[in-house]
Design an enzyme around this catalytic site. Structure first.
Site, short mmCIF file in Angstrom:
data_model
loop_
_atom_site.label_atom_id
_atom_site.label_comp_id
_atom_site.label_asym_id
_atom_site.label_seq_id
_atom_site.Cartn_x
_atom_site.Cartn_y
_atom_site.Cartn_z
NE ARG A 95 -0.14 -4.41 8.49
CZ ARG A 95 -0.04 -4.60 7.17
NH1 ARG A 95 0.96 -4.03 6.51
NH2 ARG A 95 -0.91 -5.34 6.51
CE LYS A 197 -3.78 -3.14 5.02
NZ LYS A 197 -3.44 -2.20 3.97
CD GLU A 233 1.47 4.00 2.29
OE1 GLU A 233 2.05 4.07 3.38
OE2 GLU A 233 0.58 3.18 2.06
C1 COI Z 1 -3.42 -5.03 0.79
O1 COI Z 1 -2.48 -5.00 0.02
O2 COI Z 1 -3.72 -6.08 1.39
C2 COI Z 1 -4.21 -3.85 1.09
O3 COI Z 1 -4.71 -3.78 2.16
C3 COI Z 1 -4.45 -2.83 0.07
C4 COI Z 1 -5.91 -2.62 -0.12
C5 COI Z 1 -6.18 -1.17 -0.31
C6 COI Z 1 -6.44 -3.46 -1.22
#
Ligand code: COI
Length: 351
Positions: A95, A197, A233
């Site tokens: 990812r 991400k 989401e």
């Molecule tokens: C995760 O679930 O690892 C995330 O990246 C969410 C984050 C905003 C704490």
């Protein structure tokens, strides 16, 4: 530059006296971080462990000026026999590379990513919570660390991994959360970066999240930016609904993060005989669902207790954890924590 071998010290006492039930999800600095650098157009250098601390970075760094950055999140668990387990780390590597392509950054070989994760975890192993008490959250970052003034990719990139022991993400542990549907602000638009991400996807959700929290909600659920009616989401996790024993979740179409936990829950649910549909989910359907739950690395599987959409508030399961969420939570976490046989081949054991 200081080059260290992974610390063999396993002083679990570092974590003694912690109130694990109220530990929550927060930053607790540990001993080491792992860093690798790469010049634009060049190869990744040799990675190394360094004491956890601040990064020295140009004020002109592309990540600071233009948001050229990505992050990942995965967890390590300590088992009763003191093994350390990682959950599907190669999924995070892949990812990250999909995101690197979208953000004009160099990809990192999957093996290099896995080696870096292992080094970071082993060097900080004393910070991995005792079995059943939490996990070590692993945060890889890929950033444009070199300085630029005109809009362009950075001349240098840094991949860094730091870690932190964590407990439950939402206050109240696994208690059902209360979500507010946001119908003015959107998280992502078609053709944008919602499906990777990138760091820039997260600061914009803070305003709505803070407002919602101020009104007593746990988090915000976003709708699509085109029709403003399909569920996308939550700020930090994916969403699922259950109706008549059929599980549905919004399909991936570039605006939704392809969560590793989302993918794992779909695969687990299939393997347990559930019908799982990845499809557009109208917000109205959520309001008549039997159960709703969220998934993510940080949140794991968290039931939703209520959803408020405009002036309507719907409660699920009388404030109890729904049956499907409970079943899938147990199935997933028992694999992650090494309590169940890993029939899916998801676990990487570090020692
Ligand atoms: C995760 O679930 O690892 C995330 O990246 C969410 C984050 C905003 C704490």
């Amino acid at each position: 530059m200081l080059v260290l071998s992974p610390c063999v010290c396993d002083d679990v006492d570092a974590l003694s006296g912690i109130d694990w039930e109220n530990f929550g999800f927060g930053l607790r600095p540990t001993d080491f971080m792992y860093i690798i650098k790469c010049k634009r157009g060049g190869e990744w250098g040799k990675g190394e462990l360094q004491p956890f601390g601040n990064l020295e970075i140009s004020p002109a760094a592309a990540v600071l000026n233009y948001g050229q950055g990505l992050f990942e999140g995965l967890k390590a668990y300590r088992t009763a026999d003191d093994s350390i387990l990682l959950f599907r780390p190669e999924e995070n590597a892949m990812r990250l590379n999909a995101g690197a392509d979208r953000m004009s950054m160099p990809s990192l070989p999957v093996d290099t990513f896995l080696h870096a994760v292992k080094q970071a975890v082993l060097a900080n192993r004393r910070w991995i919570p005792p079995p059943g008490k939490g996990s070590l959250y692993i945060r890889p970052l890929l950033i444009g660390s070199g300085g630029v003034l005109g809009l362009a990719p950075a001349p240098e990139f840094t991949f860094v991994i730091y870690v932190s022991p964590v407990g439950c993400y939402f206050k109240g542990g696994l208690a059902p959360i209360d979500l507010k549907v946001e119908s003015f602000y959107h998280r992502a638009a078609p053709g944008g970066t919602g499906g990777v991400k990138t760091i820039g996807n997260y600061a914009p959700v803070l305003k709505t999240q803070l407002t919602a929290k101020g009104k007593g909600y746990s988090d915000v659920l976003y709708l699509d930016a085109v029709e403003n009616k399909y569920v996308e989401e939550v700020s930090s996790c994916n969403i699922f609904m259950v109706k008549d024993n059929v599980i549905s979740t919004p399909e991936l179409k570039g605006t939704i993060l392809p969560g590793v936990t989302r993918k794992s829950i779909i695969e687990l649910a299939h393997s347990r005989g559930y019908e799982v549909l990845e499809r557009p989910v109208d917000v109205e359907e959520l309001l008549v669902a039997d159960e709703v739950f969220c998934t993510g690395t940080a949140v794991v599987v968290n039931p939703v207790g209520s959803i408020t959409y405009e002036s309507r508030r719907v409660k699920y399961n009388n404030g109890e954890v729904g049956k499907v969420a409970q079943e899938l939570y147990e199935a997933l976490t028992s694999i992650q924590m090494g309590h169940a046989e890993d029939k899916m081949g998801w676990i990487v054991q570090l020692n």
